[in-house]
Design a protein around this motif. Structure first.
Motif, PDB file in Angstrom:
ATOM      1  N   GLN A   1     -65.062  54.329  44.983  1.00  0.00           N
ATOM      2  CA  GLN A   1     -64.131  54.756  43.940  1.00  0.00           C
ATOM      3  C   GLN A   1     -64.908  54.913  42.629  1.00  0.00           C
ATOM      4  O   GLN A   1     -66.029  54.444  42.490  1.00  0.00           O
ATOM      5  CB  GLN A   1     -62.986  53.751  43.780  1.00  0.00           C
ATOM      6  N   ILE A   2     -64.307  55.548  41.660  1.00  0.00           N
ATOM      7  CA  ILE A   2     -64.970  55.868  40.404  1.00  0.00           C
ATOM      8  C   ILE A   2     -65.082  54.633  39.509  1.00  0.00           C
ATOM      9  O   ILE A   2     -64.123  53.881  39.355  1.00  0.00           O
ATOM     10  CB  ILE A   2     -64.187  56.964  39.653  1.00  0.00           C
ATOM     11  N   VAL A   3     -66.269  54.458  38.929  1.00  0.00           N
ATOM     12  CA  VAL A   3     -66.513  53.425  37.922  1.00  0.00           C
ATOM     13  C   VAL A   3     -66.818  54.138  36.613  1.00  0.00           C
ATOM     14  O   VAL A   3     -67.614  55.076  36.587  1.00  0.00           O
ATOM     15  CB  VAL A   3     -67.685  52.508  38.326  1.00  0.00           C
ATOM     16  N   GLY A   4     -66.178  53.705  35.533  1.00  0.00           N
ATOM     17  CA  GLY A   4     -66.464  54.228  34.204  1.00  0.00           C
ATOM     18  C   GLY A   4     -67.487  53.338  33.526  1.00  0.00           C
ATOM     19  O   GLY A   4     -67.303  52.131  33.470  1.00  0.00           O
ATOM     20  N   CYS A   5     -68.583  53.909  33.026  1.00  0.00           N
ATOM     21  CA  CYS A   5     -69.611  53.127  32.337  1.00  0.00           C
ATOM     22  C   CYS A   5     -69.663  53.547  30.872  1.00  0.00           C
ATOM     23  O   CYS A   5     -69.816  54.729  30.551  1.00  0.00           O
ATOM     24  CB  CYS A   5     -70.973  53.313  32.991  1.00  0.00           C
ATOM     25  N   HIS A   6     -69.569  52.554  30.004  1.00  0.00           N
ATOM     26  CA  HIS A   6     -69.532  52.780  28.555  1.00  0.00           C
ATOM     27  C   HIS A   6     -70.833  52.381  27.872  1.00  0.00           C
ATOM     28  O   HIS A   6     -70.886  52.296  26.646  1.00  0.00           O
ATOM     29  CB  HIS A   6     -68.380  51.978  27.948  1.00  0.00           C
TER      30      HIS A   6
ATOM     31  N   HIS B   1     -70.050  61.126  26.085  1.00  0.00           N
ATOM     32  CA  HIS B   1     -68.861  60.270  26.124  1.00  0.00           C
ATOM     33  C   HIS B   1     -69.201  59.139  27.084  1.00  0.00           C
ATOM     34  O   HIS B   1     -70.372  58.823  27.235  1.00  0.00           O
ATOM     35  CB  HIS B   1     -67.657  61.087  26.593  1.00  0.00           C
ATOM     36  N   TYR B   2     -68.239  58.576  27.777  1.00  0.00           N
ATOM     37  CA  TYR B   2     -68.625  57.614  28.800  1.00  0.00           C
ATOM     38  C   TYR B   2     -68.759  58.339  30.129  1.00  0.00           C
ATOM     39  O   TYR B   2     -68.288  59.456  30.291  1.00  0.00           O
ATOM     40  CB  TYR B   2     -67.654  56.428  28.881  1.00  0.00           C
ATOM     41  N   VAL B   3     -69.457  57.709  31.066  1.00  0.00           N
ATOM     42  CA  VAL B   3     -69.690  58.316  32.376  1.00  0.00           C
ATOM     43  C   VAL B   3     -68.667  57.793  33.371  1.00  0.00           C
ATOM     44  O   VAL B   3     -68.344  56.609  33.377  1.00  0.00           O
ATOM     45  CB  VAL B   3     -71.126  57.992  32.856  1.00  0.00           C
ATOM     46  N   ALA B   4     -68.163  58.669  34.208  1.00  0.00           N
ATOM     47  CA  ALA B   4     -67.318  58.313  35.346  1.00  0.00           C
ATOM     48  C   ALA B   4     -68.076  58.768  36.586  1.00  0.00           C
ATOM     49  O   ALA B   4     -68.419  59.939  36.705  1.00  0.00           O
ATOM     50  CB  ALA B   4     -65.965  59.005  35.253  1.00  0.00           C
TER      51      ALA B   4
ATOM     52  N   ALA C   1     -69.715  47.944  24.843  1.00  0.00           N
ATOM     53  CA  ALA C   1     -70.610  48.922  24.231  1.00  0.00           C
ATOM     54  C   ALA C   1     -69.931  50.269  23.991  1.00  0.00           C
ATOM     55  O   ALA C   1     -70.571  51.217  23.552  1.00  0.00           O
ATOM     56  CB  ALA C   1     -71.845  49.117  25.114  1.00  0.00           C
ATOM     57  N   LYS C   2     -68.644  50.360  24.253  1.00  0.00           N
ATOM     58  CA  LYS C   2     -67.933  51.639  24.141  1.00  0.00           C
ATOM     59  C   LYS C   2     -67.964  52.177  22.720  1.00  0.00           C
ATOM     60  O   LYS C   2     -68.169  51.437  21.764  1.00  0.00           O
ATOM     61  CB  LYS C   2     -66.491  51.493  24.608  1.00  0.00           C
ATOM     62  N   GLY C   3     -67.751  53.466  22.594  1.00  0.00           N
ATOM     63  CA  GLY C   3     -67.642  54.083  21.278  1.00  0.00           C
ATOM     64  C   GLY C   3     -66.385  53.599  20.574  1.00  0.00           C
ATOM     65  O   GLY C   3     -65.399  53.219  21.223  1.00  0.00           O
ATOM     66  N   ASP C   4     -66.379  53.636  19.256  1.00  0.00           N
ATOM     67  CA  ASP C   4     -65.223  53.155  18.506  1.00  0.00           C
ATOM     68  C   ASP C   4     -64.105  54.189  18.383  1.00  0.00           C
ATOM     69  O   ASP C   4     -63.070  53.916  17.809  1.00  0.00           O
ATOM     70  CB  ASP C   4     -65.647  52.689  17.114  1.00  0.00           C
TER      71      ASP C   4
END
Length: 127
Positions: A20-25, A35-38, A109-112
């Motif tokens: 399944q998809i993991v979102g990495c920030h 942006h973030y990676v999926a 670590a995500k963008g604000d």
């Protein structure tokens, strides 16, 4: 499942099961994608590169490298060396995939400028 970069210089097929998809920030994923990676992930033996004309690899850390198209710049793959698995950027898959994002990584670590998706956080060791 099949997929490609934007210009078609890199085409691939996934012949086995995909995670399944993991979102990495993390900062690296945000910088390489804008942006973030999926991404899903597959065994290396199940990733068949059908057209590798534009595929280039960039060693982004001591442990990992990223595959991208040298012609259009599309971010396609990420792999931690020595694991036998490759992450495939979900946006490069031809749909429908039947996959969904069920986890995320490096939320701190995500963008604000965006809220976190409503999925559980996992650790790097769970990948």
């Amino acid at each position: 499942m099949k997929g490609s970069c934007l210009c078609g210089a890199v085409r691939y097929e996934i012949s086995g099961p995909a995670r399944q998809i993991v979102g990495c920030h993390c900062t690296q994923c945000r910088k390489t994608s804008g942006h973030y990676v999926a991404a899903t992930q597959v065994a290396d033996c199940d990733l068949i590169i059908q057209n590798a004309g534009g595929l280039r690899w960039y060693r982004s850390s001591d442990a990992a490298e990223r595959g991208f198209c040298a012609r259009c710049g599309a971010s396609l793959f990420w792999r931690k060396r020595g694991t036998g698995r490759t992450s495939v950027m979900a946006g490069t898959l031809d749909g429908p995939t039947g996959l969904w994002m069920d986890r995320q990584l490096h939320g701190s670590a995500k963008g604000d400028y965006y809220p976190l998706p409503e999925v559980p956080e996992i650790s790097q060791s769970e990948l």
